[in-house]
Design a protein around this motif. Structure first.
Motif, mmCIF file in Angstrom:
data_model
loop_
_atom_site.group_PDB
_atom_site.id
_atom_site.type_symbol
_atom_site.label_atom_id
_atom_site.label_comp_id
_atom_site.label_asym_id
_atom_site.label_seq_id
_atom_site.Cartn_x
_atom_site.Cartn_y
_atom_site.Cartn_z
ATOM 1 N N LEU A 109 26.050 -25.586 -33.029
ATOM 2 C CA LEU A 109 25.800 -25.535 -31.592
ATOM 3 C C LEU A 109 24.355 -25.100 -31.381
ATOM 4 O O LEU A 109 23.789 -24.390 -32.217
ATOM 5 C CB LEU A 109 26.704 -24.490 -30.910
ATOM 6 C CG LEU A 109 28.202 -24.688 -30.922
ATOM 7 C CD1 LEU A 109 28.900 -23.421 -30.409
ATOM 8 C CD2 LEU A 109 28.588 -25.886 -30.076
ATOM 9 N N GLU A 110 23.805 -25.497 -30.232
ATOM 10 C CA GLU A 110 22.463 -25.036 -29.889
ATOM 11 C C GLU A 110 22.503 -23.843 -28.942
ATOM 12 O O GLU A 110 21.510 -23.131 -28.802
ATOM 13 C CB GLU A 110 21.656 -26.166 -29.248
ATOM 14 C CG GLU A 110 21.071 -27.148 -30.240
ATOM 15 C CD GLU A 110 22.100 -28.030 -30.905
ATOM 16 O OE1 GLU A 110 22.085 -28.078 -32.153
ATOM 17 O OE2 GLU A 110 22.928 -28.659 -30.216
ATOM 18 N N GLY A 111 23.630 -23.621 -28.273
ATOM 19 C CA GLY A 111 23.709 -22.501 -27.354
ATOM 20 C C GLY A 111 25.140 -22.155 -26.984
ATOM 21 O O GLY A 111 26.059 -22.964 -27.162
ATOM 22 N N TYR A 112 25.298 -20.941 -26.469
ATOM 23 C CA TYR A 112 26.609 -20.425 -26.065
ATOM 24 C C TYR A 112 26.398 -19.439 -24.924
ATOM 25 O O TYR A 112 25.488 -18.607 -24.973
ATOM 26 C CB TYR A 112 27.282 -19.743 -27.260
ATOM 27 C CG TYR A 112 28.477 -18.892 -26.938
ATOM 28 C CD1 TYR A 112 29.576 -19.413 -26.275
ATOM 29 C CD2 TYR A 112 28.519 -17.557 -27.321
ATOM 30 C CE1 TYR A 112 30.682 -18.620 -25.983
ATOM 31 C CE2 TYR A 112 29.624 -16.763 -27.054
ATOM 32 C CZ TYR A 112 30.698 -17.302 -26.377
ATOM 33 O OH TYR A 112 31.786 -16.527 -26.093
ATOM 34 N N VAL A 113 27.239 -19.525 -23.900
ATOM 35 C CA VAL A 113 27.155 -18.606 -22.768
ATOM 36 C C VAL A 113 28.550 -18.114 -22.399
ATOM 37 O O VAL A 113 29.526 -18.860 -22.486
ATOM 38 C CB VAL A 113 26.472 -19.271 -21.544
ATOM 39 C CG1 VAL A 113 27.271 -20.447 -21.035
ATOM 40 C CG2 VAL A 113 26.246 -18.268 -20.436
ATOM 41 N N GLU A 114 28.631 -16.839 -22.036
ATOM 42 C CA GLU A 114 29.902 -16.237 -21.607
ATOM 43 C C GLU A 114 29.566 -15.190 -20.548
ATOM 44 O O GLU A 114 28.621 -14.418 -20.717
ATOM 45 C CB GLU A 114 30.596 -15.587 -22.796
ATOM 46 C CG GLU A 114 31.944 -15.017 -22.504
ATOM 47 C CD GLU A 114 33.097 -15.997 -22.690
ATOM 48 O OE1 GLU A 114 33.972 -16.006 -21.802
ATOM 49 O OE2 GLU A 114 33.129 -16.720 -23.682
ATOM 50 N N LEU A 115 30.335 -15.172 -19.469
ATOM 51 C CA LEU A 115 30.049 -14.266 -18.355
ATOM 52 C C LEU A 115 30.482 -12.827 -18.580
ATOM 53 O O LEU A 115 29.930 -11.911 -17.958
ATOM 54 C CB LEU A 115 30.711 -14.779 -17.073
ATOM 55 C CG LEU A 115 30.005 -15.918 -16.382
ATOM 56 C CD1 LEU A 115 30.798 -16.381 -15.171
ATOM 57 C CD2 LEU A 115 28.607 -15.517 -15.985
ATOM 58 N N SER A 116 31.464 -12.603 -19.415
ATOM 59 C CA SER A 116 31.923 -11.230 -19.601
ATOM 60 C C SER A 116 32.574 -11.081 -20.974
ATOM 61 O O SER A 116 33.569 -11.740 -21.265
ATOM 62 C CB SER A 116 32.928 -10.854 -18.509
ATOM 63 O OG SER A 116 33.362 -9.520 -18.684
ATOM 64 N N LEU A 117 31.977 -10.227 -21.776
ATOM 65 C CA LEU A 117 32.502 -9.928 -23.109
ATOM 66 C C LEU A 117 32.420 -8.425 -23.345
ATOM 67 O O LEU A 117 31.636 -7.726 -22.704
ATOM 68 C CB LEU A 117 31.674 -10.637 -24.190
ATOM 69 C CG LEU A 117 31.785 -12.148 -24.258
ATOM 70 C CD1 LEU A 117 30.697 -12.705 -25.170
ATOM 71 C CD2 LEU A 117 33.155 -12.567 -24.757
ATOM 72 N N GLY A 140 18.515 -16.991 -34.708
ATOM 73 C CA GLY A 140 18.348 -17.492 -33.351
ATOM 74 C C GLY A 140 18.066 -16.372 -32.383
ATOM 75 O O GLY A 140 17.474 -15.357 -32.740
ATOM 76 N N GLN A 141 18.538 -16.540 -31.160
ATOM 77 C CA GLN A 141 18.283 -15.556 -30.112
ATOM 78 C C GLN A 141 19.583 -15.281 -29.364
ATOM 79 O O GLN A 141 20.322 -16.208 -29.036
ATOM 80 C CB GLN A 141 17.223 -16.111 -29.155
ATOM 81 C CG GLN A 141 16.681 -15.112 -28.199
ATOM 82 C CD GLN A 141 15.464 -15.644 -27.451
ATOM 83 O OE1 GLN A 141 15.014 -16.755 -27.686
ATOM 84 N NE2 GLN A 141 14.956 -14.843 -26.544
ATOM 85 N N LEU A 178 24.066 -14.723 -23.545
ATOM 86 C CA LEU A 178 23.448 -16.023 -23.758
ATOM 87 C C LEU A 178 22.923 -16.059 -25.178
ATOM 88 O O LEU A 178 22.164 -15.174 -25.585
ATOM 89 C CB LEU A 178 22.305 -16.269 -22.770
ATOM 90 C CG LEU A 178 21.488 -17.537 -23.003
ATOM 91 C CD1 LEU A 178 22.365 -18.789 -22.898
ATOM 92 C CD2 LEU A 178 20.315 -17.603 -22.049
ATOM 93 N N ALA A 179 23.322 -17.057 -25.934
ATOM 94 C CA ALA A 179 22.872 -17.236 -27.306
ATOM 95 C C ALA A 179 22.292 -18.633 -27.449
ATOM 96 O O ALA A 179 22.751 -19.568 -26.804
ATOM 97 C CB ALA A 179 24.043 -17.058 -28.270
ATOM 98 N N SER A 180 21.281 -18.744 -28.305
ATOM 99 C CA SER A 180 20.691 -20.057 -28.522
ATOM 100 C C SER A 180 20.011 -20.121 -29.885
ATOM 101 O O SER A 180 19.854 -19.107 -30.565
ATOM 102 C CB SER A 180 19.662 -20.384 -27.438
ATOM 103 O OG SER A 180 18.459 -19.684 -27.676
ATOM 104 N N ASN A 181 19.575 -21.328 -30.212
ATOM 105 C CA ASN A 181 18.801 -21.521 -31.427
ATOM 106 C C ASN A 181 17.375 -20.984 -31.267
ATOM 107 O O ASN A 181 16.566 -21.098 -32.164
ATOM 108 C CB ASN A 181 18.783 -22.998 -31.825
ATOM 109 C CG ASN A 181 18.096 -23.893 -30.812
ATOM 110 O OD1 ASN A 181 17.599 -23.447 -29.789
ATOM 111 N ND2 ASN A 181 18.092 -25.185 -31.090
#
Length: 140
Positions: A81-89, A105-106, A124-127
């Motif tokens: 994957l190039e990115g991942y987003v989640e509103l509440s963890l 990544g970041q 927010l996670a990304s490459n």
């Protein structure tokens, strides 16, 4: 089930089954594969989560949903994957995956602030190459 073991060491790289992993080199959002969470434990956030998912979907190749934050972070770390987003963890949802992804990544809060290991929140996670573009979309 997948027979994969992700590991990372301080000062070292991130590994999958003992082999070094790398984020993808995708730098154009329209070529990216993303993941977006649905916040199942907080259904009051569902509308916002699906709006974000739609905004991402309209600008990327496709959106996936696995349902396990730590593994979705590992999927970004190993280039699936190039990115991942989640509103509440909660921190226990992302701590291990964050450690692995930070090697390659970041990963930040949605606005770019560092993630807390003391309290949860949005992620927010990304490459790394797409982080700014994803932040811009998620601010809309």
């Amino acid at each position: 089930m997948t027979e994969e073991l992700f590991t990372a060491r301080r000062g070292g790289g991130a590994l999958r089954n003992g082999v070094p992993i790398h984020v993808s080199d995708v730098s154009r959002l329209e070529d990216s594969l993303l993941s977006a969470g649905t916040v199942p434990g907080q259904r009051e956030l569902a509308d916002a989560a699906f709006r974000q998912m739609r905004a991402l979907y309209d600008r990327c190749q496709d959106v996936r949903r696995m349902g396990c934050a730590s593994l979705e972070l590992c999927d970004v770390a190993c280039g699936r994957l190039e990115g991942y987003v989640e509103l509440s963890l909660q921190p226990w949802d992302y701590a291990a995956g964050m450690l692995i992804l930070r090697r390659r990544g970041q990963v930040t809060a949605l606005g770019g602030a560092p993630l807390s290991l003391a309290e949860g929140g949005p992620l927010l996670a990304s490459n790394g190459r797409l982080h700014s573009a994803l932040q811009t979309i998620l601010k809309e």
